[in-house]
Motif scaffolding. Sequence first.
Motif: not given
Length: 529
Positions: A348-361
């Motif tokens: 789950a380390e696609g660019y968009t996935q990483l951005a979403r995980a950061y925003a949620e955290a």
Amino acid sequence: MTTFGRDVYDDVIVGGGHNGLVAAAYLARAGRSVLVLERLGNTGGAAISSRPFVGVDARLSRYSYLVSLLPDKIVRDLELSFAVRRRTVSSYTPAERDGRPGGLLVGGGEERTRESFARLTGSDREYESWRAFYETTGRVARTVFPTLTEPLPTRAELRRRIDDEAAWRMLFEEPLGVAVERHFTDDLVRGVVLTDGLIGTFADAHDPSLAQNRCFLYHVIGGETGNWDVPVGGMGALTDALAAAAVKAGAEIVTGHEVLRIDTDGAAPAEVVFRTATGEGRVVGRTVLVNASPRALAELLGQTPAQDPATAPEGAQLKVNMLLRRLPRLRDTTVDPREAFGGTFHIAEGYTQLARAYAEAAAGELPSVPPSEIYCHSLADPTILGPELVEQGYQTLTLFGLHTPARLFGHDNQQAREVLLTATLAQLDAHLAEPLTDCLAFDADSRPCIEAKTPLDLERELRLPGGHIFHRDLSWPFADEGEEEGAGVGRWGVETAHRNVLLCGAGAVRGGGVSGVPGHNAAMAVLGR
């Protein structure tokens, strides 16, 4: 009170982690009297090997995993009996395209890597961009890495030595996301590149602080190649070798001694007050080297650390150790699981996935699709497993989760840990042909061999401030602007406001990771006086 070999030492080292042991070995080899005081019952700090599962002969690198930043110079200088092994595959990232499972395999030779890029993206363009990008980081690595064990250069000096304005701008001035988006178009490839900027670092690709750039830099310069290797015998083999080298050179190492206070005026020898199981004691050191965080150093000196939550150190990782009866089968049948798990297995380390995980955290929520990466050390080094486990095909797995800052665990650490672990393993299971739980081994008490550590767990067990594995955000490997003579951080990046007190932990300038660099530099600062 403990009775030591003498009343006054040339050097007292607070903390027997790997950096403290490096400093002790260098100083003792120079003929100085050295005492190391360690709070725990063993040396090594976070760089240890242990058997976390009851009755199971598996020695895991429990907290720190791979070696890249340890200079060969330190291994040679201290005559360490220590080695690393190169992983045959750099990374594997599973992906589903057009409804079919597949993935990106980096390693196994240039042609194989090129073919993997072509299958994923449909052309050679992304691979050529990949090669050009890492040729640039390689040139920077060959210039920067040797400077880590030299006196701290100024920003201008390091810029002159790199002598590549485009590379300097890409790594040192613009947010990493700019370079990633400029060089690559595929979301998965972008994410694989970005992950090196997020290890233990909670930041967005475009964070203006450039914390992600500093993290990325340290992850691509190690050994002048950026390779991350497996320590033979586990991480504890390194710290055991360092302790042996220090003792052989004449250093005294005592465990179970918790340092409470350092009394000094900066000129006269310092008094180091400690506590043992039987009471308090004192010892005097002409110089004191502190192998702990900057926050711990301030507390030992009687100072009040800054309490601003915005600047307080905060770890942002989930660490999971596992033992499997066998590696799981993959949905992607074009790759052998031994190769897929032999490097870094990205989840789950696609660019968009990483951005979403950061925003949620950043919004105070656990990531709904937690990004992480997995390493299987036993494939490269089966010696960490007992002979029976090796014969039966057992393997270790170590998972490192991203974008999980300590603030998310403050309300209920245990519950948040369980929720995050379940979600993280679900992301892995999505790429497996069988559930990971079907492959887990069991300990002598019939419990599954899996343990998870949040930042708060690391703070409690290792006293990492906020669970931050680098003690604080990584620094640039040069003196900051306005410190053109290095006055603000000292000649070696380890000096403090007290001339006879030095910081030799991961929070020093050019600290972080299992490198030994702060320990080396603190010893050089002492010996150079």
